[in-house]
Write a protein that holds these residues in place. Structure first.
Motif, PDB file in Angstrom:
ATOM      1  N   GLU A  67       0.834  -1.203   0.000  1.00  0.00           N
ATOM      2  CA  GLU A  67       0.000   0.000   0.000  1.00  0.00           C
ATOM      3  C   GLU A  67       0.870   1.255   0.000  1.00  0.00           C
ATOM      4  O   GLU A  67       0.580   2.214  -0.722  1.00  0.00           O
ATOM      5  CB  GLU A  67      -0.929  -0.010   1.226  1.00  0.00           C
ATOM      6  CG  GLU A  67      -1.997   1.026   1.202  1.00  0.00           C
ATOM      7  CD  GLU A  67      -3.013   0.841   0.091  1.00  0.00           C
ATOM      8  OE1 GLU A  67      -3.571   1.860  -0.351  1.00  0.00           O
ATOM      9  OE2 GLU A  67      -3.245  -0.297  -0.340  1.00  0.00           O
ATOM     10  N   LEU A  68       1.957   1.242   0.786  1.00  0.00           N
ATOM     11  CA  LEU A  68       2.875   2.379   0.792  1.00  0.00           C
ATOM     12  C   LEU A  68       3.538   2.541  -0.574  1.00  0.00           C
ATOM     13  O   LEU A  68       3.692   3.669  -1.067  1.00  0.00           O
ATOM     14  CB  LEU A  68       3.940   2.203   1.881  1.00  0.00           C
ATOM     15  CG  LEU A  68       3.463   2.367   3.322  1.00  0.00           C
ATOM     16  CD1 LEU A  68       4.586   2.042   4.297  1.00  0.00           C
ATOM     17  CD2 LEU A  68       2.950   3.779   3.559  1.00  0.00           C
ATOM     18  N   GLU A  69       3.934   1.432  -1.188  1.00  0.00           N
ATOM     19  CA  GLU A  69       4.529   1.488  -2.521  1.00  0.00           C
ATOM     20  C   GLU A  69       3.528   2.038  -3.526  1.00  0.00           C
ATOM     21  O   GLU A  69       3.886   2.829  -4.402  1.00  0.00           O
ATOM     22  CB  GLU A  69       5.010   0.108  -2.963  1.00  0.00           C
ATOM     23  CG  GLU A  69       6.247  -0.362  -2.251  1.00  0.00           C
ATOM     24  CD  GLU A  69       6.666  -1.764  -2.653  1.00  0.00           C
ATOM     25  OE1 GLU A  69       5.993  -2.388  -3.507  1.00  0.00           O
ATOM     26  OE2 GLU A  69       7.671  -2.243  -2.111  1.00  0.00           O
ATOM     27  N   LYS A  70       2.272   1.622  -3.396  1.00  0.00           N
ATOM     28  CA  LYS A  70       1.229   2.115  -4.299  1.00  0.00           C
ATOM     29  C   LYS A  70       1.055   3.615  -4.141  1.00  0.00           C
ATOM     30  O   LYS A  70       0.948   4.342  -5.128  1.00  0.00           O
ATOM     31  CB  LYS A  70      -0.085   1.379  -4.026  1.00  0.00           C
ATOM     32  CG  LYS A  70      -1.199   1.733  -4.997  1.00  0.00           C
ATOM     33  CD  LYS A  70      -2.424   0.888  -4.776  1.00  0.00           C
ATOM     34  CE  LYS A  70      -3.218   1.433  -3.627  1.00  0.00           C
ATOM     35  NZ  LYS A  70      -4.518   0.796  -3.440  1.00  0.00           N
ATOM     36  N   ILE A  71       1.066   4.089  -2.909  1.00  0.00           N
ATOM     37  CA  ILE A  71       0.930   5.526  -2.662  1.00  0.00           C
ATOM     38  C   ILE A  71       2.132   6.270  -3.253  1.00  0.00           C
ATOM     39  O   ILE A  71       1.974   7.308  -3.903  1.00  0.00           O
ATOM     40  CB  ILE A  71       0.779   5.803  -1.142  1.00  0.00           C
ATOM     41  CG1 ILE A  71      -0.589   5.307  -0.660  1.00  0.00           C
ATOM     42  CG2 ILE A  71       0.975   7.276  -0.831  1.00  0.00           C
ATOM     43  CD1 ILE A  71      -0.742   5.297   0.850  1.00  0.00           C
ATOM     44  N   ASN A  72       3.337   5.724  -3.042  1.00  0.00           N
ATOM     45  CA  ASN A  72       4.543   6.353  -3.604  1.00  0.00           C
ATOM     46  C   ASN A  72       4.493   6.369  -5.122  1.00  0.00           C
ATOM     47  O   ASN A  72       4.864   7.365  -5.752  1.00  0.00           O
ATOM     48  CB  ASN A  72       5.802   5.638  -3.122  1.00  0.00           C
ATOM     49  CG  ASN A  72       6.091   5.906  -1.663  1.00  0.00           C
ATOM     50  OD1 ASN A  72       5.623   6.877  -1.095  1.00  0.00           O
ATOM     51  ND2 ASN A  72       6.855   5.026  -1.042  1.00  0.00           N
ATOM     52  N   LEU A  73       4.056   5.264  -5.721  1.00  0.00           N
ATOM     53  CA  LEU A  73       3.950   5.204  -7.177  1.00  0.00           C
ATOM     54  C   LEU A  73       2.908   6.195  -7.696  1.00  0.00           C
ATOM     55  O   LEU A  73       3.108   6.846  -8.729  1.00  0.00           O
ATOM     56  CB  LEU A  73       3.602   3.788  -7.631  1.00  0.00           C
ATOM     57  CG  LEU A  73       4.730   2.762  -7.538  1.00  0.00           C
ATOM     58  CD1 LEU A  73       4.212   1.369  -7.865  1.00  0.00           C
ATOM     59  CD2 LEU A  73       5.867   3.131  -8.466  1.00  0.00           C
ATOM     60  N   ARG A  74       1.808   6.313  -6.983  1.00  0.00           N
ATOM     61  CA  ARG A  74       0.775   7.269  -7.385  1.00  0.00           C
ATOM     62  C   ARG A  74       1.323   8.693  -7.315  1.00  0.00           C
ATOM     63  O   ARG A  74       1.107   9.498  -8.227  1.00  0.00           O
ATOM     64  CB  ARG A  74      -0.448   7.109  -6.483  1.00  0.00           C
ATOM     65  CG  ARG A  74      -1.670   7.833  -7.012  1.00  0.00           C
ATOM     66  CD  ARG A  74      -2.897   7.583  -6.160  1.00  0.00           C
ATOM     67  NE  ARG A  74      -3.325   6.206  -6.277  1.00  0.00           N
ATOM     68  CZ  ARG A  74      -3.839   5.488  -5.292  1.00  0.00           C
ATOM     69  NH1 ARG A  74      -3.998   6.020  -4.106  1.00  0.00           N
ATOM     70  NH2 ARG A  74      -4.202   4.245  -5.491  1.00  0.00           N
ATOM     71  N   ASP A  75       2.056   8.998  -6.220  1.00  0.00           N
ATOM     72  CA  ASP A  75       2.667  10.325  -6.100  1.00  0.00           C
ATOM     73  C   ASP A  75       3.682  10.562  -7.214  1.00  0.00           C
ATOM     74  O   ASP A  75       3.751  11.654  -7.789  1.00  0.00           O
ATOM     75  CB  ASP A  75       3.337  10.489  -4.734  1.00  0.00           C
ATOM     76  CG  ASP A  75       2.335  10.534  -3.587  1.00  0.00           C
ATOM     77  OD1 ASP A  75       1.137  10.738  -3.862  1.00  0.00           O
ATOM     78  OD2 ASP A  75       2.760  10.371  -2.427  1.00  0.00           O
ATOM     79  N   SER A  76       4.472   9.526  -7.518  1.00  0.00           N
ATOM     80  CA  SER A  76       5.459   9.640  -8.596  1.00  0.00           C
ATOM     81  C   SER A  76       4.769   9.860  -9.931  1.00  0.00           C
ATOM     82  O   SER A  76       5.242  10.640 -10.756  1.00  0.00           O
ATOM     83  CB  SER A  76       6.321   8.378  -8.668  1.00  0.00           C
ATOM     84  OG  SER A  76       7.090   8.239  -7.510  1.00  0.00           O
TER      85      SER A  76
END
Length: 174
Positions: A67-76
């Motif tokens: 979920e954290l990776e998904k949030i980071n990817l979304r921000d990226s």
């Protein structure tokens, strides 16, 4: 006869007591076996529950990381979209500035009455200068930074490629 009857009753009671004791011991042993089976089943169930709890904890942690990776990817992705948008706006501005510069130069050359300017604009550009200008434009592109012509290993002793972009006797007029 009383004696016999009394002995028979005592023998019968003693026999019944022995049979009931044997039955009681058998039932007791069966119950102990069932209790042991239930205890082992309880231990296996408890072990399975602990394994499931560990698996649940592990999967929960992995899910949180994902979920954290998904949030980071979304921000990226949002940042990348903003960057691309800004780059495209910058490109459009450069393209517009270039078009305006070309119009201004064309206007200068078309409207000039100065003989030096007219003579200069009609003079053809030498082929070698065209090659140098085109090669420097190609090497300015960051995608060609590994090109052997752009990054010479021993020096600049390689011949320049002939270009078809600007012909030998082409005038400088726009």
């Amino acid at each position: 006869m009383f004696n016999t009857l009394q002995n028979k009753i005592i023998a019968l009671v003693v026999g019944l007591l022995i049979v009931s004791s044997v039955i009681f011991v058998a039932v007791f042993k069966v119950n102990q076996g069932q209790i042991a089976l239930l205890k082992s089943e309880l231990a296996r169930t408890e072990q399975s529950r602990e394994n499931l709890q560990r698996d649940l904890t592990s999967i929960t942690e992995q899910l949180e990381v994902a979920e954290l990776e998904k949030i980071n990817l979304r921000d990226s992705a949002v940042l990348l979209a903003k960057t691309f948008s800004a780059r495209e706006q910058h490109r459009a501005a450069i393209k517009n500035d270039f078009a305006e510069s070309n119009k201004a130069l064309k206007k200068i050359f078309d409207e000039t009455t100065d003989e030096k300017t007219i003579s200069w604009s009609n003079t053809p550009i030498p082929v070698d200068i065209n090659r140098v200008l085109e090669q420097s434009a190609k090497c300015a592109n960051s995608h060609r930074n590994k090109d052997s012509l752009c990054v010479p290993a021993k020096g600049t002793d390689k011949p320049m490629l002939s270009t078809g972009l600007l012909q030998h006797n082409e005038s400088r007029a726009f």
